[in-house]
Structures are given as C-alpha cells and as structure tokens.
Design a protein around this motif. Structure first.
Motif, PDB file in Angstrom:
ATOM      1  N   TRP A 114       0.723  -1.258  -0.165  1.00 25.85           N
ATOM      2  CA  TRP A 114       0.159  -0.005   0.053  1.00 25.85           C
ATOM      3  C   TRP A 114       0.859   1.206  -0.086  1.00 25.85           C
ATOM      4  CZ3 TRP A 114      -4.989  -0.905  -1.211  1.00 25.85           C
ATOM      5  CH2 TRP A 114      -5.556  -1.970  -0.803  1.00 25.85           C
ATOM      6  N   LEU A 115       1.858   1.369   0.790  1.00 33.54           N
ATOM      7  CA  LEU A 115       3.098   2.215   0.769  1.00 33.54           C
ATOM      8  C   LEU A 115       3.470   2.435  -0.709  1.00 33.54           C
ATOM      9  CD1 LEU A 115       4.737   1.741   4.075  1.00 33.54           C
ATOM     10  CD2 LEU A 115       3.158   3.792   3.610  1.00 33.54           C
ATOM     11  N   LEU A 116       4.006   1.618  -1.338  1.00 27.61           N
ATOM     12  CA  LEU A 116       4.418   1.730  -2.728  1.00 27.61           C
ATOM     13  C   LEU A 116       3.350   2.049  -3.687  1.00 27.61           C
ATOM     14  CD1 LEU A 116       6.547  -1.614  -3.134  1.00 27.61           C
ATOM     15  CD2 LEU A 116       7.427   0.631  -2.947  1.00 27.61           C
ATOM     16  N   LEU A 117       2.262   1.475  -3.595  1.00 29.50           N
ATOM     17  CA  LEU A 117       0.967   2.083  -4.443  1.00 29.50           C
ATOM     18  C   LEU A 117       0.697   3.501  -4.220  1.00 29.50           C
ATOM     19  CD1 LEU A 117      -0.960   1.518  -6.514  1.00 29.50           C
ATOM     20  CD2 LEU A 117      -2.586   0.690  -4.657  1.00 29.50           C
ATOM     21  N   PHE A 118       0.881   3.857  -2.960  1.00 32.39           N
ATOM     22  CA  PHE A 118       0.509   5.361  -2.735  1.00 32.39           C
ATOM     23  C   PHE A 118       1.532   6.134  -3.225  1.00 32.39           C
ATOM     24  CE2 PHE A 118       1.340   8.735   0.738  1.00 32.39           C
ATOM     25  CZ  PHE A 118      -0.079   9.497   0.203  1.00 32.39           C
ATOM     26  N   ALA A 119       2.836   5.853  -2.970  1.00 31.97           N
ATOM     27  CA  ALA A 119       3.759   6.597  -3.353  1.00 31.97           C
ATOM     28  C   ALA A 119       3.830   6.767  -4.968  1.00 31.97           C
ATOM     29  CB  ALA A 119       5.346   5.951  -3.089  1.00 31.97           C
ATOM     30  N   THR A 120       3.546   5.530  -5.573  1.00 37.35           N
ATOM     31  CA  THR A 120       3.314   5.621  -7.051  1.00 37.35           C
ATOM     32  C   THR A 120       2.456   6.559  -7.589  1.00 37.35           C
ATOM     33  OG1 THR A 120       4.219   3.482  -7.312  1.00 37.35           O
ATOM     34  CG2 THR A 120       3.317   4.111  -9.328  1.00 37.35           C
ATOM     35  N   LEU A 121       1.204   6.483  -6.985  1.00 38.61           N
ATOM     36  CA  LEU A 121       0.335   7.375  -7.400  1.00 38.61           C
ATOM     37  C   LEU A 121       0.567   8.893  -7.060  1.00 38.61           C
ATOM     38  CD1 LEU A 121      -2.927   5.343  -6.097  1.00 38.61           C
ATOM     39  CD2 LEU A 121      -2.105   5.590  -8.313  1.00 38.61           C
ATOM     40  N   VAL A 122       1.120   9.030  -6.012  1.00 32.22           N
ATOM     41  CA  VAL A 122       1.795  10.491  -5.703  1.00 32.22           C
ATOM     42  C   VAL A 122       2.501  11.021  -6.852  1.00 32.22           C
ATOM     43  CG1 VAL A 122       2.843  12.000  -3.880  1.00 32.22           C
ATOM     44  CG2 VAL A 122       1.157  10.417  -3.151  1.00 32.22           C
ATOM     45  N   PHE A 123       3.581  10.239  -7.276  1.00 28.14           N
ATOM     46  CA  PHE A 123       4.509  10.517  -8.283  1.00 28.14           C
ATOM     47  C   PHE A 123       3.763  10.722  -9.427  1.00 28.14           C
ATOM     48  CE2 PHE A 123       7.168   9.227 -11.594  1.00 28.14           C
ATOM     49  CZ  PHE A 123       8.365   9.905 -11.451  1.00 28.14           C
ATOM     50  N   ALA A 124       2.708   9.762  -9.721  1.00 32.06           N
ATOM     51  CA  ALA A 124       2.137  10.103 -11.067  1.00 32.06           C
ATOM     52  C   ALA A 124       1.473  11.235 -11.228  1.00 32.06           C
ATOM     53  CB  ALA A 124       1.347   8.653 -11.257  1.00 32.06           C
ATOM     54  N   ASN A 178      10.109   6.418   2.634  1.00 32.47           N
ATOM     55  CA  ASN A 178      10.895   7.538   1.954  1.00 32.47           C
ATOM     56  C   ASN A 178      10.367   7.740   0.522  1.00 32.47           C
ATOM     57  OD1 ASN A 178      13.795   8.856   0.728  1.00 32.47           O
ATOM     58  ND2 ASN A 178      13.200   9.036   3.155  1.00 32.47           N
ATOM     59  N   GLY A 179       9.531   6.787   0.238  1.00 28.34           N
ATOM     60  CA  GLY A 179       8.967   6.677  -1.438  1.00 28.34           C
ATOM     61  C   GLY A 179       8.050   8.017  -1.587  1.00 28.34           C
ATOM     62  N   GLY A 180       8.189   8.516  -2.664  1.00 26.99           N
ATOM     63  CA  GLY A 180       7.387   9.767  -3.091  1.00 26.99           C
ATOM     64  C   GLY A 180       7.688  11.057  -2.124  1.00 26.99           C
ATOM     65  N   LEU A 181       8.666  11.006  -1.156  1.00 32.47           N
ATOM     66  CA  LEU A 181       8.721  12.144  -0.143  1.00 32.47           C
ATOM     67  C   LEU A 181       8.810  13.333  -1.108  1.00 32.47           C
ATOM     68  CD1 LEU A 181       9.261  13.456   2.477  1.00 32.47           C
ATOM     69  CD2 LEU A 181      11.645  12.412   2.262  1.00 32.47           C
ATOM     70  N   GLY A 182       9.640  13.610  -2.260  1.00 30.20           N
ATOM     71  CA  GLY A 182       9.967  14.685  -2.892  1.00 30.20           C
ATOM     72  C   GLY A 182       8.672  15.580  -3.314  1.00 30.20           C
ATOM     73  N   ILE A 183       7.821  14.758  -4.166  1.00 29.10           N
ATOM     74  CA  ILE A 183       6.652  15.460  -4.782  1.00 29.10           C
ATOM     75  C   ILE A 183       5.723  15.804  -3.686  1.00 29.10           C
ATOM     76  CG2 ILE A 183       5.582  13.346  -5.023  1.00 29.10           C
ATOM     77  CD1 ILE A 183       5.422  16.559  -7.140  1.00 29.10           C
ATOM     78  N   MET A 184       5.700  15.114  -2.262  1.00 25.43           N
ATOM     79  CA  MET A 184       4.826  15.520  -1.338  1.00 25.43           C
ATOM     80  C   MET A 184       5.350  16.847  -0.485  1.00 25.43           C
ATOM     81  SD  MET A 184       3.978  11.766   0.358  1.00 25.43           S
ATOM     82  CE  MET A 184       3.016  12.412   1.711  1.00 25.43           C
ATOM     83  N   LEU A 185       6.648  16.998  -0.383  1.00 26.61           N
ATOM     84  CA  LEU A 185       7.098  18.041  -0.066  1.00 26.61           C
ATOM     85  C   LEU A 185       6.969  19.451  -0.853  1.00 26.61           C
ATOM     86  CD1 LEU A 185      10.535  16.776   1.440  1.00 26.61           C
ATOM     87  CD2 LEU A 185       8.898  17.974   2.746  1.00 26.61           C
ATOM     88  N   LEU A 186       7.042  18.962  -2.104  1.00 28.92           N
ATOM     89  CA  LEU A 186       6.714  20.173  -2.958  1.00 28.92           C
ATOM     90  C   LEU A 186       5.471  20.561  -2.839  1.00 28.92           C
ATOM     91  CD1 LEU A 186       8.867  19.127  -6.229  1.00 28.92           C
ATOM     92  CD2 LEU A 186       9.281  20.879  -4.708  1.00 28.92           C
TER      93      LEU A 186
END
Length: 247
Positions: free
Chosen positions: A104-114, A150-158
């Motif tokens: 679920w964490l990987l899926l969430f990070a992927t969707l945030v990235f996309a 740590n996954g998806g952290l960059g786009i979440m901070l932006l």
C-alpha cells in the motif's frame, strides 16, 4: 548475483532520482529481493538515498530561502521532529504489520508520483497559503511520512510547499532537498542506533546511487519526453506494488 542486483538497482535508482524521482521503486524492492527483511530494507534504502539528497541540497544551495509564511528554522524543526517521529514509529511497527502495508505504501507513493505534475499545477494555481499552524502541521505530517517510508517524499514536500505559500520552483526544490536531507539523516541515525541498517548492502547501494545520480544528471539534459519517462517510472512503481501484493 546479489551484489550485481544491488549495483544495477543503485545505478537505476540514482539516475531516476536525478531526472525525475522514483528511485525507491528500485532500491527498496532490490534489498527485499536479496533477503533483507522489509523494515531493515526500508531503513537501508533511506541511507542509500541520503548522499543524493545532500548532493542535491548543495546544488540548490543558492536557492534555499524561506519566502513564505513559515521561517526556515521552523521548517527545519518540523523536519527533525517529523523524521525522528517517523523513524520511531517504524521501530515500533511489527514485521508482520510493515510487510502487510508495504504494498500500500508503494502504491500510494506511485500514485503521488504519477499525479505530481497535475498536483503541482493545481496547488500553485490556488494562490492561497495555509495559516501558520496548519502549514506547520502539514510539513510535520509529510516529515513523519518521510521518516517512516521515503517513497514519494519529494513530490509530497513540493506539494506541501505550494500549500504553505511558495511559488518559485527553484526555491521549492532547494527546500525540498534540504528538508529531505535533514529528516533522512535523523531517520538514519535512529535506524542505525536500533541496528536496522544492513551496512554492506547499504554501502554498495549508496555508491551505485551516487554514480547513477551523477550519470543521470548529465543524461537528464538530453531527455526531451519527460512524460514518457514519468509513465515508465509509474509503471515500474505499479509493478513493484503488484509484486509485493502477490508476495
């Protein structure tokens, strides 16, 4: 073969982080694949990504400033507290629970990235800033997430910076790299004290990430179709999430 896999994953993760992000989708699964328990793999992948964060912070050092309603010191404080809180939360999470939520964490990070480009356009188009308390709470929440996974952290901070009131992407990238470095460093120190770092894989992966980041930064200037690259990384993330759901 394990070392070869780590080198290839590190090179790929470093290159992806340099041009678009999403390196965690390669580094974390590679560590799990060679037999490292998921919680330890998560901690080790965070350590491997840390040199890249620090290098990027140095590259954006001239753009690091706090022009929004939240001071730079306050944002650093949220990164320290959140990174520590997320790391401690990981320490008290059982192996079974973390293994269950990894997909679920990987899926969430992927969707945030996309959704990153759409999210940034939407946030920056609002032209509104959160009140100070809400802004601090948002930054703290994102930092806790980054300290935990740590996954998806960059786009979440932006995105968080956009809600806080920043509009200059260079400043936002500088702050993103700075806070990512700080909260990851705090997390790694906590993980290390708890014995969660697999040091030999971490060193191999970290060196490979650094080399991949250097190469990726140069190759990134030649990439003209960023949408295709983002789609590729998204598919990789979805594939890794699906593999963990099945596994």
């Amino acid at each position: 073969m394990d070392y070869i896999l780590l080198v290839l994953a590190g090179l790929g993760a470093g290159a992806l982080n340099a041009v678009a992000g999403g390196g965690t989708f390669l580094s974390f699964p590679a560590l799990v694949f060679i037999g490292i328990p998921p919680i330890m793999a998560n901690a080790t992948a965070t350590l491997a990504a840390l040199p890249g964060y620090i290098g990027s912070t140095w590259g954006f050092r001239k753009d690091i400033r706090a022009a929004g309603p939240v001071s730079l010191l306050a944002m650093i404080a949220m990164a320290v507290i959140g990174g520590l809180g997320g790391a401690l939360l990981l320490l008290v999470t059982s192996k079974e629970t973390f293994s269950a939520i990894v997909p679920w964490l990987l899926l969430f990070a992927t969707l945030v990235f996309a959704a990153g480009p759409w999210l940034m356009r939407h946030v920056l188009g609002q032209g509104k800033a959160l009140p100070l308390v809400a802004a601090l709470g948002l930054l703290l929440a994102v930092s806790v997430y980054g300290g935990y996974f740590n996954g998806g952290l960059g786009i979440m901070l932006l995105a968080a910076f956009g809600f806080v009131g920043f509009t200059n992407l260079h400043e936002m990238n500088g702050l993103k790299n700075l806070l990512s470095s700080i909260l990851s460093l705090v997390s790694v120190v906590t993980y290390s004290a708890a014995g969660l770092i697999a040091w030999k894989p971490a060193i191999i992966l970290g060196v490979a990430c650094a080399i991949g980041g250097f190469v990726g930064a140069h190759l990134g200037r030649r990439i003209t179709n960023m949408a295709a690259l983002r789609l590729f990384i998204t598919l990789v993330g979805l594939g890794m999430a699906a593999a963990f759901f099945i596994w």
